[in-house]
Motif scaffolding. Structure first.
Motif, PDB file in Angstrom:
ATOM      1  N   GLU A 256      34.504  31.070  60.864  1.00 39.48           N
ATOM      2  CA  GLU A 256      33.411  31.932  61.364  1.00 39.48           C
ATOM      3  C   GLU A 256      33.435  33.300  60.681  1.00 39.48           C
ATOM      4  OE1 GLU A 256      36.760  32.588  64.356  1.00 39.48           O
ATOM      5  OE2 GLU A 256      36.118  31.067  62.938  1.00 39.48           O
ATOM      6  N   TYR A 257      34.629  33.794  60.326  1.00 39.07           N
ATOM      7  CA  TYR A 257      34.724  35.060  59.588  1.00 39.07           C
ATOM      8  C   TYR A 257      34.292  34.853  58.135  1.00 39.07           C
ATOM      9  CZ  TYR A 257      37.530  36.938  63.477  1.00 39.07           C
ATOM     10  OH  TYR A 257      37.976  37.365  64.695  1.00 39.07           O
ATOM     11  N   ILE A 258      34.672  33.724  57.561  1.00 44.96           N
ATOM     12  CA  ILE A 258      34.295  33.440  56.165  1.00 44.96           C
ATOM     13  C   ILE A 258      32.764  33.427  56.065  1.00 44.96           C
ATOM     14  CG2 ILE A 258      34.370  31.742  54.295  1.00 44.96           C
ATOM     15  CD1 ILE A 258      37.143  30.890  55.343  1.00 44.96           C
ATOM     16  N   ALA A 259      32.122  32.811  57.038  1.00 42.01           N
ATOM     17  CA  ALA A 259      30.653  32.715  57.014  1.00 42.01           C
ATOM     18  C   ALA A 259      29.991  34.083  57.037  1.00 42.01           C
ATOM     19  CB  ALA A 259      30.166  31.890  58.204  1.00 42.01           C
ATOM     20  N   ARG A 260      30.656  35.043  57.683  1.00 40.28           N
ATOM     21  CA  ARG A 260      30.042  36.377  57.809  1.00 40.28           C
ATOM     22  C   ARG A 260      30.436  37.312  56.671  1.00 40.28           C
ATOM     23  NH1 ARG A 260      31.082  36.104  63.530  1.00 40.28           N
ATOM     24  NH2 ARG A 260      32.736  37.644  63.402  1.00 40.28           N
ATOM     25  N   GLN A 261      31.257  36.853  55.738  1.00 39.79           N
ATOM     26  CA  GLN A 261      31.744  37.765  54.695  1.00 39.79           C
ATOM     27  C   GLN A 261      30.756  37.871  53.534  1.00 39.79           C
ATOM     28  OE1 GLN A 261      35.753  37.175  53.169  1.00 39.79           O
ATOM     29  NE2 GLN A 261      35.452  39.095  52.047  1.00 39.79           N
ATOM     30  N   MET A 262      29.556  38.276  53.850  1.00 40.06           N
ATOM     31  CA  MET A 262      28.512  38.402  52.826  1.00 40.06           C
ATOM     32  C   MET A 262      28.281  39.881  52.501  1.00 40.06           C
ATOM     33  SD  MET A 262      27.650  35.432  51.996  1.00 40.06           S
ATOM     34  CE  MET A 262      26.137  35.681  51.090  1.00 40.06           C
ATOM     35  N   PRO A 263      27.837  40.192  51.269  1.00 40.28           N
ATOM     36  CA  PRO A 263      27.573  41.596  50.911  1.00 40.28           C
ATOM     37  C   PRO A 263      26.439  42.225  51.724  1.00 40.28           C
ATOM     38  CG  PRO A 263      27.824  40.246  48.958  1.00 40.28           C
ATOM     39  CD  PRO A 263      27.739  39.299  50.108  1.00 40.28           C
ATOM     40  N   ALA A 264      25.581  41.394  52.297  1.00 40.26           N
ATOM     41  CA  ALA A 264      24.521  41.932  53.168  1.00 40.26           C
ATOM     42  C   ALA A 264      24.425  41.056  54.404  1.00 40.26           C
ATOM     43  CB  ALA A 264      23.184  41.942  52.430  1.00 40.26           C
ATOM     44  N   LEU A 265      24.547  41.673  55.562  1.00 34.87           N
ATOM     45  CA  LEU A 265      24.414  40.932  56.819  1.00 34.87           C
ATOM     46  C   LEU A 265      23.157  41.425  57.521  1.00 34.87           C
ATOM     47  CD1 LEU A 265      28.072  40.938  58.238  1.00 34.87           C
ATOM     48  CD2 LEU A 265      26.768  38.968  57.426  1.00 34.87           C
ATOM     49  N   PRO A 266      22.185  40.522  57.705  1.00 33.13           N
ATOM     50  CA  PRO A 266      20.930  40.970  58.322  1.00 33.13           C
ATOM     51  C   PRO A 266      21.113  41.316  59.797  1.00 33.13           C
ATOM     52  CG  PRO A 266      20.954  38.585  58.059  1.00 33.13           C
ATOM     53  CD  PRO A 266      22.222  39.091  57.423  1.00 33.13           C
ATOM     54  N   SER A 267      20.176  42.055  60.328  1.00 35.79           N
ATOM     55  CA  SER A 267      20.200  42.362  61.754  1.00 35.79           C
ATOM     56  C   SER A 267      19.799  41.104  62.513  1.00 35.79           C
ATOM     57  CB  SER A 267      19.192  43.479  62.043  1.00 35.79           C
ATOM     58  OG  SER A 267      18.970  43.550  63.424  1.00 35.79           O
ATOM     59  N   THR A 268      20.594  40.730  63.523  1.00 40.21           N
ATOM     60  CA  THR A 268      20.241  39.544  64.312  1.00 40.21           C
ATOM     61  C   THR A 268      19.979  39.918  65.778  1.00 40.21           C
ATOM     62  OG1 THR A 268      22.609  39.142  64.612  1.00 40.21           O
ATOM     63  CG2 THR A 268      21.512  37.886  62.869  1.00 40.21           C
TER      64      THR A 268
END
Ligand code: SF4
Ligand code: ZN
Length: 326
Positions: free
Chosen positions: A191-203
């Motif tokens: 679940e942390y790997i999935a969120r390790q993006m350079p841009a995380l949109p507002s959800t």
């Protein structure tokens, strides 16, 4: 020579700048290139521009809240974004990980903001939240870095959300991202790997978009950039850094990088190109509002409110912690 050693190359004379052929000052071994000072600045800005464009991070109409710590990465990033003409405000949290360290890092941020004519917001953990990270370390009941990380995530988002900013910008560099990915992968924290993006949109309406425009630039490169630009940053590390597990992953990656330049880049960029889409397929977390502070959380009470409650219960009366205002 600023960093990395661009002197004589094996089998040749003094290294020349890859871009203009003048004598080189900075070596970028992972790109098998060396640059003169001006072209190196161009190279770094180019990497940031690529990051912004490839991940649609923000544009000139957005209001950006840039998290600054007084260190080379965040001040270099603020400098680059100001030069590029973005609408930026700096945000500094006095974490009180150490008395001298805190004063010096705050001074660096304030001096930089004044010199560049930038707006800086300061949030003081001791005054505004009623506790310090040093106090947590002293009590030894919780890992200071975990409370520190949680506190930074919570307060930066809160400041961005309440201040009406469009994007929250952090100075995480390539070394940070590769080390975090290594830690998450070794423990298969999917679940942390999935969120390790350079841009995380507002959800969620109260969760501000988060971006890392320095993810293509290494730690040594941000140091070289800051030196060339004359940015006065805090050189010492946080006094509590020994407890930070990320350091051992950074050490391991630095050893690999020395033997095989480009390892960090291959690891992290390879994840973005090949693996990130697979992890992103997992179900997104649904957020609601914390019953106590109203901030976004997957549960009924957010992790920050729970941590503060625990701290208050364990803290001696002399340093009682007040509840956070929503
Ligand atoms: Fe916070 Fe730990 Fe980083 Fe220090 S090393 S700033 S305590 S996360
Ligand atoms: Zn809460």
């Amino acid at each position: 020579m600023i960093s990395g050693g661009a002197g004589k190359r094996s089998g040749g004379g003094p290294a020349k700048c890859k871009r203009c052929r003048e004598p080189a000052k900075v070596e970028v071994a992972r790109a098998n290139a060396a640059f003169c000072a001006d072209c190196f600045l161009h190279y770094v800005r180019n990497q940031v521009t690529k990051a912004i464009d490839e991940h649609s991070m923000f544009d000139k109409t957005d209001r950006l809240l840039v998290c600054v710590s007084g260190g080379k990465d965040s001040l270099a990033l603020w400098d680059i974004l100001m030069d590029m003409g973005y609408d930026t405000t700096g945000f500094y949290i006095a974490l009180w990980t150490g008395e001298d360290y805190c004063s010096e890092s705050r001074d660096k941020c304030e001096a930089f903001a004044e010199k560049r004519g930038g707006k800086l917001i300061v949030h003081d953990l001791k005054e505004d939240e009623g506790f310090t990270i040093e106090q947590i370390a002293r009590e030894g009941r919780r890992t200071p870095c975990s409370v520190c990380g949680l506190t930074k995530r919570y307060l930066t988002n809160l400041a961005a959300s309440q201040g009406g900013y469009d994007v929250l910008v952090t100075g995480h560099n390539l070394d940070d991202e590769a080390a975090t990915l290594m830690g998450n992968t070794l423990h298969w924290q999917t679940e942390y790997i999935a969120r390790q993006m350079p841009a995380l949109p507002s959800t969620h309406a109260k969760l501000v978009k988060k971006v890392k425009p320095l993810y293509r630039v290494s730690e040594r490169e941000t140091a070289a950039y800051s030196i060339i630009r004359g940015i006065d940053y805090i050189v010492e590390e946080c006094p509590l850094v020994a407890g930070n597990t990320q350091i051992r992953y950074k050490d391991a990656l630095n050893s690999l990088e020395r033997l095989s330049p480009g390892t960090k880049q291959q690891f992290f960029f390879g994840y973005l190109d090949k693996a990130a889409p697979l992890f992103a397929a997992s179900d997104p977390v649904v957020l609601r509002e914390c019953n106590e502070c109203g901030q976004p959380t997957p549960g009924e009470v957010c992790a920050y409110c729970r941590a503060k409650k625990q701290l208050r219960a364990k803290t001696r009366p002399a340093v009682e912690i007040e509840e956070v205002a929503p």
